[in-house]
Design an enzyme around this catalytic site. Structure first.
Site, mmCIF file in Angstrom:
data_model
loop_
_atom_site.group_PDB
_atom_site.id
_atom_site.type_symbol
_atom_site.label_atom_id
_atom_site.label_comp_id
_atom_site.label_asym_id
_atom_site.label_seq_id
_atom_site.Cartn_x
_atom_site.Cartn_y
_atom_site.Cartn_z
ATOM 1 N N HIS A 1 0.740 -1.037 -0.058
ATOM 2 C CA HIS A 1 0.062 -0.046 -0.007
ATOM 3 C C HIS A 1 0.724 1.139 -0.014
ATOM 4 O O HIS A 1 0.268 2.416 0.058
ATOM 5 C CB HIS A 1 -0.981 -0.038 1.058
ATOM 6 C CG HIS A 1 -1.926 -0.876 1.245
ATOM 7 N ND1 HIS A 1 -3.258 -0.782 0.722
ATOM 8 C CD2 HIS A 1 -1.938 -2.197 1.736
ATOM 9 C CE1 HIS A 1 -4.016 -1.859 1.024
ATOM 10 N NE2 HIS A 1 -3.247 -2.686 1.515
ATOM 11 N N ARG B 1 -5.448 11.858 5.975
ATOM 12 C CA ARG B 1 -4.306 12.001 7.094
ATOM 13 C C ARG B 1 -3.574 12.961 6.883
ATOM 14 O O ARG B 1 -3.331 13.210 5.491
ATOM 15 C CB ARG B 1 -3.567 10.714 7.222
ATOM 16 C CG ARG B 1 -4.417 9.523 8.232
ATOM 17 C CD ARG B 1 -4.850 9.944 9.252
ATOM 18 N NE ARG B 1 -3.795 10.086 10.206
ATOM 19 C CZ ARG B 1 -3.342 9.107 11.069
ATOM 20 N NH1 ARG B 1 -3.780 7.956 11.365
ATOM 21 N NH2 ARG B 1 -2.328 9.492 12.077
ATOM 22 N N LYS C 1 1.280 14.266 1.226
ATOM 23 C CA LYS C 1 -0.012 14.617 0.840
ATOM 24 C C LYS C 1 -0.302 16.365 0.579
ATOM 25 O O LYS C 1 -1.301 16.487 0.118
ATOM 26 C CB LYS C 1 -0.966 14.277 1.509
ATOM 27 C CG LYS C 1 -0.956 12.685 1.867
ATOM 28 C CD LYS C 1 -2.024 12.284 2.971
ATOM 29 C CE LYS C 1 -2.065 10.665 3.218
ATOM 30 N NZ LYS C 1 -2.723 9.898 2.032
HETATM 31 C C1 26W Z 1 4.036 0.426 10.042
HETATM 32 C C2 26W Z 1 3.486 1.713 10.026
HETATM 33 C C3 26W Z 1 2.481 2.033 8.652
HETATM 34 C C4 26W Z 1 0.994 2.152 9.108
HETATM 35 C C5 26W Z 1 0.244 2.034 8.175
HETATM 36 C C6 26W Z 1 2.896 1.624 7.595
HETATM 37 C C7 26W Z 1 1.936 1.905 6.221
HETATM 38 C C8 26W Z 1 0.601 2.089 6.573
HETATM 39 C C9 26W Z 1 -0.416 2.014 5.571
HETATM 40 C C10 26W Z 1 -0.052 1.460 4.512
HETATM 41 C C11 26W Z 1 -0.732 3.406 5.258
HETATM 42 C C12 26W Z 1 -1.918 3.499 4.394
HETATM 43 O O1 26W Z 1 -3.088 3.569 4.731
HETATM 44 N N1 26W Z 1 -1.747 3.684 2.969
HETATM 45 C C13 26W Z 1 -2.826 3.989 2.013
HETATM 46 O O2 26W Z 1 -3.399 2.784 1.567
HETATM 47 C C14 26W Z 1 -4.465 3.117 0.786
HETATM 48 C C15 26W Z 1 -5.398 1.933 0.689
HETATM 49 O O3 26W Z 1 -4.679 1.273 -0.130
HETATM 50 C C16 26W Z 1 -4.178 3.943 -0.326
HETATM 51 O O4 26W Z 1 -5.305 4.353 -1.062
HETATM 52 C C17 26W Z 1 -3.243 5.014 0.059
HETATM 53 O O5 26W Z 1 -2.495 5.419 -1.055
HETATM 54 C C18 26W Z 1 -2.123 4.854 0.896
HETATM 55 O O6 26W Z 1 -1.448 5.862 1.503
#
Ligand code: 26W
Length: 824
Positions: free
Chosen positions: A361, A554, A559
């Site tokens: 993601h 967020r 962003k």
């Molecule tokens: C380890 C900490 C952490 C926490 C959350 C790392 C990464 C995340 C997520 C991957 C962040 C997230 O929500 N990413 C988003 O995912 C969405 C669903 O696919 C996308 O539409 C967004 O572009 C993306 O930022």
């Protein structure tokens, strides 16, 4: 297979049930009960009606034995359940009228429900949308997650600053959940692994001297739309194992008992509020293993309750790993298969690699999970052993593939190994051990293949595929925007509710003056609704006739909320220079939570609020611009916000936003996008046409090229563009912080660091500023012609069919999961 049936709704039973619940739960009459108590009584009455379908669905699964997907995710951002459940039951009209007959208003009752905020942002909300689509399409699915005691923090804005308040969402109980103690599992942490051979000479590994925690599942029903299918979101709670037997009450055991109890108490305490930022916290790894071990054990147990041969597991089960957070599932499945079922490595590996699939993601490097070996092996000694062996074999495979080809094998190992440099790299584990790796929008997947995961793509191209994200139209149009939903149904019929591509039937109305007027009037009604919300919550009066220009997501530097607010500052300067300037009134609306420790993000919130204070209270502005920061942006107020938006701000630095899903929710509700060619924006523009959106800024390729040359020099822009220079100076001369002119210095520095060693403007805000300002000028010019605007808005709705999560889920089913469809 039976044709899907509209489930019957027993109105009288429902009314009696609400009254009965108020009596037995609270010992009150309807007149005496509070709104919150009535909500709970109504919720229980609805759950009663769901339970029959729930049981019936599970019985059907037992008979038909369809393949099951386990969607493993640290986050499920469900929002409120009641309104959505009533709609999906097909009981909206009946429930409304039943409640009216009792003198109650469903909307008021819905507002009593706290959001289930078990997620941060996009990834968590995507998981929630997927569950809705899985049930609606009739696929057997479990969501597997954690029952956090405290979800995403509540945000308060005090003096313009964010304050985090604990989200005690379970304080009044959760009427929709079902505790399932009969499925309790034990999860083991720490200790060491002992090895011995059994009578047949086979190696046996046993974890000794560990601490254990009991995992108790709570089930939440996921109701499909109008089809009687109810799947389950299973979230795990932790409880201490009982070990206070009196005879073992010696000193050593006592200490262990206390430790185990603390472990159980801490483990599900709180959702980590970091979005896209890995912090390496030990408790986070405990959370991951806790819910994964319980979920994997239960998946295997469940399979074995109705099947003979564990080797058939991948025929009936698939695990989808929502980012790397649940990736320890791979090693845990290996452990269960080998240690509990006695399978040899190769057989366990065959099963595991046909079961697990991974979704990426984000390409943000600070989000990548890399656990220190020391921590990982101490907490999960047996699981670590298994990962070491996976790594050892994978390195052999790298050598076999590249030895003698002229490729630098050591370099490949350095870049691709699962364990390297004292760290366990979870993404590498997921790619090597899974049968599918997918990105979440076409551009994102291409960047993964060509840049971030290039080496893996070269070695195993067949695993890589794209699944462009989607959203559920049941929540984000049918529930969130009833006026537009009715209008759409009046024009193209109601099939769009389960087949969003039907919206294309609206295209013929885009030029129709009557349709345009109706559409704009609905938008206006929704803006009035949001204006009321803002009046109530912010005490700010906004003009419902102004352009509602919205950025909700967020708070993150990539962003670029900072770009948005700098542009507002620039517009304010224009008004101050030329007080009579002709400008269409615009309301800039922001909503965003910042991770608690993310200083620049928090300071950006303060800046937005400070700009709001100045601009909103300057008589010279004459209401041509207003700035509103909506406190505690979350799923429930998002539903009001999307419906009321004219302009959708999707302005991330190109290449950084994997997909975005808010962009789709705005489009579905007829907002026009101002955005970069990033994430799913690319596909949105492809569907709706560039003439119906406002695209600006560097392309992903250009950004990546600059980055490969070490960035660009923002000082040139600062020195040559007086508007930019002026806005930046206002960050440090007290224009927006007269009491403390230095307040916003860190933001200024992030854009223009003069220290030669530090990088400046890594998100290309100044680089894209001009192009953004020009695009914003086009927005205004375009809005002057209400007919053109209405046409484009209608075309946005009409072209949003692709972005249904139903389409996304069907692609996952066809290309990855291969599930069987079940109907009722
Ligand atoms: C380890 C900490 C952490 C926490 C959350 C790392 C990464 C995340 C997520 C991957 C962040 C997230 O929500 N990413 C988003 O995912 C969405 C669903 O696919 C996308 O539409 C967004 O572009 C993306 O930022």
């Amino acid at each position: 297979m039976k044709k899907s049936v509209k489930p019957k709704f027993d109105k009288d039973l429902f009314k009696r049930s609400v009254q009965y619940n108020v009596r037995t739960l609270y010992r009150k009459t309807m007149e005496e009960a509070t709104d919150r108590q009535i909500f709970t009584a109504v919720a229980y009455a609805i759950k009663d009606q769901v339970v029959d379908d729930w049981m019936e669905t599970q019985k059907r699964y037992e008979e038909e034995d369809p393949k099951i997907v386990y969607y493993m995710s640290m986050e499920f951002l469900m929002g409120r359940a009641l309104g959505n459940m009533v709609i999906n039951l097909g009981a909206d009209k009946e429930v409304r009228s039943a409640l009216e007959e009792m003198g109650l208003d469903l909307n008021v009752i819905e507002d009593q429900e706290p959001d289930a905020a078990l997620g941060n942002g996009g990834l968590g909300r995507l998981a929630a949308c997927f569950l809705d689509s899985l049930s609606t399409l009739g696929y057997a699915a479990y969501g597997c997650g954690i029952r956090y005691r405290y979800g995403m923090f509540k945000q308060q804005i005090r003096d313009g600053y964010q304050r985090e308040v604990p989200d005690d969402w379970l304080s009044d109980g959760n009427p929709f959940e079902l505790r399932r103690p009969e499925y309790t599992k034990t999860v083991k942490f720490g200790g060491y692994v002992s090895y011995h051979t059994d009578e047949n000479g086979r190696g046996i590994f046993t974890q000794e001297d560990y601490q254990s925690v009991k995992a108790i599942p709570y089930d939440l029903p996921i109701v499909g739309y109008g089809n009687g299918i109810v799947n389950t979101l299973r979230i795990w709670d932790a409880e201490p194992v009982q070990c206070f037997q009196l005879d073992s009450f010696d000193k050593g055991d006592y200490r262990k008992a206390v430790e185990q109890e603390n472990l159980a108490r801490n483990i599900v305490e709180v959702l980590y509020p970091n979005d896209n930022h890995y912090a390496g916290k030990e408790l986070r790894l405990k959370q991951q293993y806790f819910f994964i071990s319980a979920s994997v054990q239960e998946a295997v147990d469940k399979f074995m309750r109705s099947h003979e041969d564990i080797h058939d597991f991948p025929k009936k089960v698939t695990f989808q790993l929502n980012d790397t957070h649940p990736t320890v599932a791979i090693a845990e499945l290996m452990r269960v298969l080998m240690d509990d079922y006695g399978l040899p490595w190769d057989e366990a590996w065959n099963i595991t690699t046909q079961t697990c699939a991974y979704t990426n993601h984000t390409i943000m490097s600070e989000a990548l999970e890399k656990w220190p070996i020391e921590l990982f092996s101490r907490l999960l000694p047996r699981v670590y052993q298994i990962i070491e062996e996976i790594n050892r074999r994978f390195i052999e495979e790298i050598k076999k593939t590249y030895d003698g080809t002229g490729v630098d094998v050591q370099e490949k190992i350095r870049k691709m190994a699962i364990i390297y440099d004292g760290q366990v790299k979870m993404a590498h584990l997921a790619i090597v051990s899974g049968y599918s790796v997918n990105g979440v929008a076409r551009l994102h997947t291409e960047i993964l293949k060509k840049q971030e995961l290039k080496d893996f793509y070269e070695m195993m191209p067949g695993k890589f595929n794209n699944k462009t994200n989607g959203i559920t139209q049941r929540r984000f149009l049918l529930h969130a925007n009833p006026l537009l939903a009715q209008w759409v149904t009046a024009h193209v019929g109601s099939e769009w509710i389960t087949d969003l591509s039907r919206l294309s039937g609206l295209k013929v109305y885009a030029d129709d003056p009557k349709a345009q007027a109706e559409f704009m009037n609905i938008k206006y009604q929704n803006k009035v609704r949001l204006a009321q919300y803002i009046q109530e919550h912010n005490g700010i009066t906004v003009d419902s006739r102004s352009i509602f220009d919205v950025q909700v997501k967020r708070l993150h530097e990539y962003k670029r909320q900072l770009l948005n607010i700098l542009h507002v500052m620039y517009l304010y300067n224009k008004i101050k220079d030329n007080p009579d300037i002709d400008m269409i009134p615009r309301t800039f609306i922001f909503g965003a939570k910042a991770a608690a420790g993310y200083q620049n993000a928090k300071l950006t919130i303060k800046l937005i609020n400070s700009v709001a204070d100045v601009v909103n209270n300057d008589a010279d502005v004459r209401n041509r611009i207003k700035v509103v920061f909506i406190e505690d942006y979350r799923v429930s107020n998002a539903e009001i916000i999307f419906a009321a938006s004219d302009v959708s701000e999707q302005i991330s630095t190109a290449s950084k936003e994997a997909s975005g899903t808010g962009n789709m929710k705005f489009m579905l509700n007829g907002a026009l996008t101002i955005g970069t060619m990033d994430g799913a924006n690319v596909e949105i523009v492809e569907e709706v046409g560039e003439e119906n959106a406002f695209i600006f800024g560097l392309s992903a390729d250009e950004v990546i090229r600059y980055e490969n040359y070490g960035g660009y020099d923002p000082n040139q822009i600062f020195n040559n563009d007086p508007d930019v220079r002026r806005v930046l100076m206002q960050l440090i001369n007290g224009t927006y912080s007269p009491d403390n002119p230095e307040l916003f210095r860190p933001l200024y520095n992030s854009l223009l660091n003069t220290l030669s060693t530090a990088k400046a403007d890594t998100y290309f805000i100044l680089k894209d500023f001009r192009s953004y300002a020009e695009a914003q000028q086009k927005v205004e010019d375009y809005y002057r012609d209400q007919k053109s605007w209405a046409k484009s808005a209608i075309l946005n709705v009409a072209s949003s069919g692709k972005f249904s999560a139903d389409r996304t889920i069907q692609e996952y089913v066809d290309d990855i999961w291969h599930l069987d469809k079940v109907t009722r």
